[in-house]
Structure formats: structure tokens, C-alpha cells
Motif scaffolding. Structure first.
Motif, PDB file in Angstrom:
ATOM      1  N   TRP A 103      12.203   7.904  -6.202  1.00 29.09           N
ATOM      2  CA  TRP A 103      11.242   6.901  -6.674  1.00 29.09           C
ATOM      3  C   TRP A 103       9.837   7.396  -6.332  1.00 29.09           C
ATOM      4  O   TRP A 103       9.488   7.522  -5.162  1.00 29.09           O
ATOM      5  N   GLY A 104       9.060   7.683  -7.361  1.00 24.87           N
ATOM      6  CA  GLY A 104       7.680   8.118  -7.168  1.00 24.87           C
ATOM      7  C   GLY A 104       6.715   6.964  -7.381  1.00 24.87           C
ATOM      8  O   GLY A 104       6.712   6.336  -8.448  1.00 24.87           O
TER       9      GLY A 104
ATOM     10  N   GLY B 292       0.789  -1.230   0.000  1.00 18.34           N
ATOM     11  CA  GLY B 292       0.000   0.000   0.000  1.00 18.34           C
ATOM     12  C   GLY B 292       0.815   1.272   0.000  1.00 18.34           C
ATOM     13  O   GLY B 292       0.249   2.357   0.158  1.00 18.34           O
ATOM     14  N   ALA B 293       2.147   1.190  -0.163  1.00 18.25           N
ATOM     15  CA  ALA B 293       2.989   2.395  -0.141  1.00 18.25           C
ATOM     16  C   ALA B 293       2.731   3.230  -1.388  1.00 18.25           C
ATOM     17  O   ALA B 293       2.566   2.704  -2.491  1.00 18.25           O
ATOM     18  N   HIS B 294       2.697   4.544  -1.220  1.00 23.14           N
ATOM     19  CA  HIS B 294       2.557   5.466  -2.342  1.00 23.14           C
ATOM     20  C   HIS B 294       3.097   6.826  -1.914  1.00 23.14           C
ATOM     21  O   HIS B 294       3.120   7.168  -0.738  1.00 23.14           O
ATOM     22  N   GLY B 295       3.568   7.575  -2.900  1.00 22.86           N
ATOM     23  CA  GLY B 295       4.163   8.876  -2.625  1.00 22.86           C
ATOM     24  C   GLY B 295       5.585   8.955  -3.163  1.00 22.86           C
ATOM     25  O   GLY B 295       6.005   8.167  -4.020  1.00 22.86           O
ATOM     26  N   ASP B 296       6.350   9.919  -2.645  1.00 24.92           N
ATOM     27  CA  ASP B 296       7.729  10.141  -3.072  1.00 24.92           C
ATOM     28  C   ASP B 296       8.684   9.438  -2.111  1.00 24.92           C
ATOM     29  O   ASP B 296       8.694   9.728  -0.912  1.00 24.92           O
ATOM     30  N   TYR B 297       9.483   8.538  -2.656  1.00 18.87           N
ATOM     31  CA  TYR B 297      10.470   7.793  -1.875  1.00 18.87           C
ATOM     32  C   TYR B 297      11.863   8.063  -2.442  1.00 18.87           C
ATOM     33  O   TYR B 297      12.022   8.514  -3.584  1.00 18.87           O
ATOM     34  N   THR B 298      12.871   7.749  -1.626  1.00 16.39           N
ATOM     35  CA  THR B 298      14.270   7.888  -2.033  1.00 16.39           C
ATOM     36  C   THR B 298      14.996   6.584  -1.714  1.00 16.39           C
ATOM     37  O   THR B 298      14.919   6.089  -0.578  1.00 16.39           O
ATOM     38  N   VAL B 299      15.691   6.056  -2.713  1.00 19.18           N
ATOM     39  CA  VAL B 299      16.474   4.827  -2.544  1.00 19.18           C
ATOM     40  C   VAL B 299      17.940   5.232  -2.418  1.00 19.18           C
ATOM     41  O   VAL B 299      18.479   5.911  -3.302  1.00 19.18           O
ATOM     42  N   SER B 300      18.580   4.826  -1.319  1.00 20.02           N
ATOM     43  CA  SER B 300      19.985   5.179  -1.048  1.00 20.02           C
ATOM     44  C   SER B 300      20.832   3.915  -1.089  1.00 20.02           C
ATOM     45  O   SER B 300      20.363   2.823  -0.771  1.00 20.02           O
TER      46      SER B 300
END
Length: 378
Positions: A246-247, A225-233
Motif C-alpha cells: 500500500w503506497g 499524517g502517514a505517508h510512504g510504503d506500507y504493507t497490509v498483512s
């Protein structure tokens, strides 16, 4: 053409020495280089993007040349402050002094929260905090990212209904050391908004010889259920190698499911309720009413007069003169009584009237009455 080229050169030369807008490198300055816990320091920044949200932190085990070695886990995140740059890309704000979880050397670390990544550090000493030398960099085995990382893959139909989004992190690293790197262990972190990334160790199977490069693919998965703006490091050996935004789109299938559920359930409950009402409805009164109506109908039929179609009028015969013939002896037969009906009839029926012979209808036209030989008027 020569004159046009000369004019363009004269127009371009004065602009050659003007730097492009936004090309200035972000930087920070401190009002003091040392302060104890409970104090504060004023942080001033220039060269940032206008109207950009920044986060200011005091981090340990860090120097400006190497950055924050342990990532944001080495910073006092609870005492950080957020600030927004003005229209020129500048800011100035006080930052409370707090001891970071790692020993000094320390820095004041300023980084962007959203949009394009940018960061800057300034040396700062927390009075009374422990100081330890930084670990020596291994000269034998060192990996460096040679190309920008990317996320391969796409969301399927199940992701629209709340399934965990997944991608493949693809990047190319090169061994810039003098020793081979065998089965390196990378740290992949995912963060949402201003929250710190959640790290997960993933081991790549293979050996990278000195001076060689290799393409590495690591799976990345978010929560259901994740949604939105994410960042992969990506980190290796405690050093941040790269970051990739990652959007993730919203799960529209879940919204559609709840809308359909809100429509179907009330309709089903209504149908079940109507079926229960039909089953529990009393049927005695309806049966008595039907029987009462059925008993009334014959009575109404008996009280209604019987209607009969009048017989066709008798055809009139013309009288013709016949020659006289001698009478012949005839035998007279006594008249016979008309047959009596076995069913008793009332003294008056529509088919007969008193004084009218049987077989003649009482309902006659005036013409028939005038032709009646009996001469009875209507």
C-alpha cells in the motif's frame, strides 16, 4: 510459409530448455545446522533478485513446510541482520545465534524487505533452547485465501491535510475443512518499511459452510499524517494468509498550509506594528508646524504688491469743425472736490503717480504717451 515456420521452429527449439531469467526459486543454505547462543552461522543464498535488500532472522515454532507460524513475533528481531544481494542474486553473510521468543523447532528465515515478496527457510537448531511439538492443524475448520487480496477506496481531500488514510481490505476465502466456520476472527497488520506489523483483530460476522466460499471486507486505517510504503498483512489462526503493498502519497495540503502560514503571519505582524506606530506617534510638533505655516501666509500676502489690470485705452476722437454759434450765457458752478476714500492710501500706488491725473494708469504704451495732450514724457 511452410519454410518460414520450419525456420522459426528451429530457432525456438534450442531456447525451449533455457529457463527464464529470474525464474530460479530463492533458497538458503547454512554452514552448520546447530549452534549455541553467542555463536554464529554463515547463511548463503542463491536465486534472489539482484540488488535486493533481505532480512535474516532466527525464528522459533517454525518448519520450512509450514513457514513461520507466529509471524515475525516468533523471531529474534533484535539480533537479525540485513544483507543485499549481488548482481547475480547471491549473498553470503554471518548471522549471530540468539534464542527466539518461541520454542524450537527453529529455522533461519530470510525474506525480502522491499519490492516483490519472497522468502525462504532453512532448518536450524539453537543449542540449549527449549523444544516443543507444533500444534496439530485443525482438520474440522480451515480457511484458505482463494483470490489475491486488494485494497479498495481512495484518498479524499481531508487526507491531503493529514487525515488518517483508510482502505477496505477485500479478499475471498474458502472453507477447505469438514466443519463450518462461524464468525471467524482475522488479524490485520500494517507495517512501514522494515518495521514489524502492528496487528489488530477484526471479526467477520457470518458462517462459511464446508466447501463454500465467502467474500470478506475488513476496514484498514493508518495513523494521521502517514505517508510512504506500507504493507497490509492478513492472518487467521496464527497462519499468514496474504500480504498486500500500500503506497500512501504525502499530505501536500499540510505543506501548503505551512507555506501560507509562513507568509500570512509576517504580513499580519507587520500591519499590526505599523498600526501601533501610527497610534503612538507624537502629534504636537506637527500641529505647531501647521500653525506656524498658517501664520506666515498672511504676512507674505501683505508684502506682495497688488497688481491691477490697466484700463482700456481711450478711443481717439477726430476733431470736426462746427459752425460758429453765438455764445449762450452759462452759469458756472464751482468745482466740486473729488470724493475722498474712507480708507487711507499710501502716497504712491500702482494706480496713480505724482502729477498724473487720477483714472490714468502709469503703465502706458509709447503711443499713448505721444498722444497725451499734456505733453508729459515718460
Amino acid at each position: 510459409m511452410t519454410v518460414l515456420a520450419a525456420v522459426l521452429a528451429l530457432l525456438v527449439l534450442p531456447l525451449a530448455g533455457v529457463p527464464a531469467a529470474g525464474a530460479e526459486t530463492p533458497s538458503v543454505k547454512l554452514s552448520k545446522s546447530q549452534a549455541g547462543t553467542g555463536g554464529s552461522v554463515t547463511v548463503t543464498g542463491t536465486g534472489w533478485r539482484p540488488k535486493t535488500l533481505l532480512m535474516m532472522l532466527i525464528c522459533g515454532r517454525s518448519v520450512p513446510s509450514r513457514g513461520v507460524i507466529g509471524g515475525t513475533d516468533s523471531c529474534a528481531n533484535a539480533d537479525g541482520r540485513a544483507v543485499t544481494t549481488d548482481t547475480k542474486g547471491d549473498f553470503s553473510k554471518e548471522l549471530p545465534v540468539a534464542e527466539p521468543p518461541e520454542p524450537c523447532p527453529c529455522v533461519v528465515h530470510v525474506a525480502t524487505v522491499t519490492g516483490e515478496k519472497a522468502a525462504a527457510d532453512a532448518v536450524f537448531m539453537v543449542a540449549g533452547h527449549s523444544v516443543e511439538p507444533l500444534p496439530e492443524e485443525e482438520s474440522g475448520a480451515r480457511l484458505s485465501v482463494l483470490t489475491d487480496i486488494r485494497l479498495d477506496g481512495s484518498s479524499g481531500l481531508l487526507t491531503s491535510f493529514g487525515a488518517p488514510p483508510s482502505r477496505t481490505l477485500v479478499f475471498t476465502v474458502g472453507n477447505v475443512g469438514t466443519a463450518a466456520v462461524k464468525d471467524p476472527v482475522f488479524q490485520v497488520g500494517t507495517s512501514h518499511g522494515v518495521f514489524a506489523p502492528q496487528w489488530e483483530e477484526q471479526q467477520w460476522q457470518g458462517t462459511i459452510a464446508p466447501g463454500k466460499r465467502a467474500q470478506i471486507k475488513l476496514p484498514v486505517e493508518l495513523a494521521a499524517g502517514a505517508h510512504g510504503d506500507y504493507t497490509v498483512s492478513l492472518k487467521y489462526g496464527g497462519k499468514m494468509l496474504a500480504e498486500q503493498p500500500w503506497g500512501v502519497g504525502p499530505p501536500w495540503g499540510v505543506t501548503l498550509f505551512w507555506i501560507l502560514l509562513g507568509v500570512v503571519v509576517p504580513v499580519a505582524v507587520f500591519r499590526v506594528g505599523m498600526a501601533a506606530v501610527d497610534r503612538l506617534r507624537p502629534r504636537g510638533s506637527a500641529g505647531r508646524g501647521a500653525r506656524r505655516r498658517s501664520l506666515r501666509l498672511p504676512g507674505l500676502a501683505l508684502r506682495m504688491p497688488r497688481l491691477s489690470v490697466p484700463p482700456a485705452p481711450e478711443s481717439r476722437t477726430t476733431k470736426t469743425k462746427t459752425p460758429l454759434t453765438p455764445p449762450t450765457p452759462t452759469t458756472t458752478t464751482p468745482p466740486t472736490a473729488p470724493p475722498t476714500s474712507t480708507r487711507p492710501l499710501p502716497w504712491f500706488t500702482p494706480d496713480s503717480e505724482p502729477g498724473i491725473p487720477s483714472g490714468r494708469s502709469a503703465l502706458r504704451t509709447p503711443r499713448e504717451r505721444s498722444d497725451d495732450p499734456t505733453g508729459r514724457a515718460s
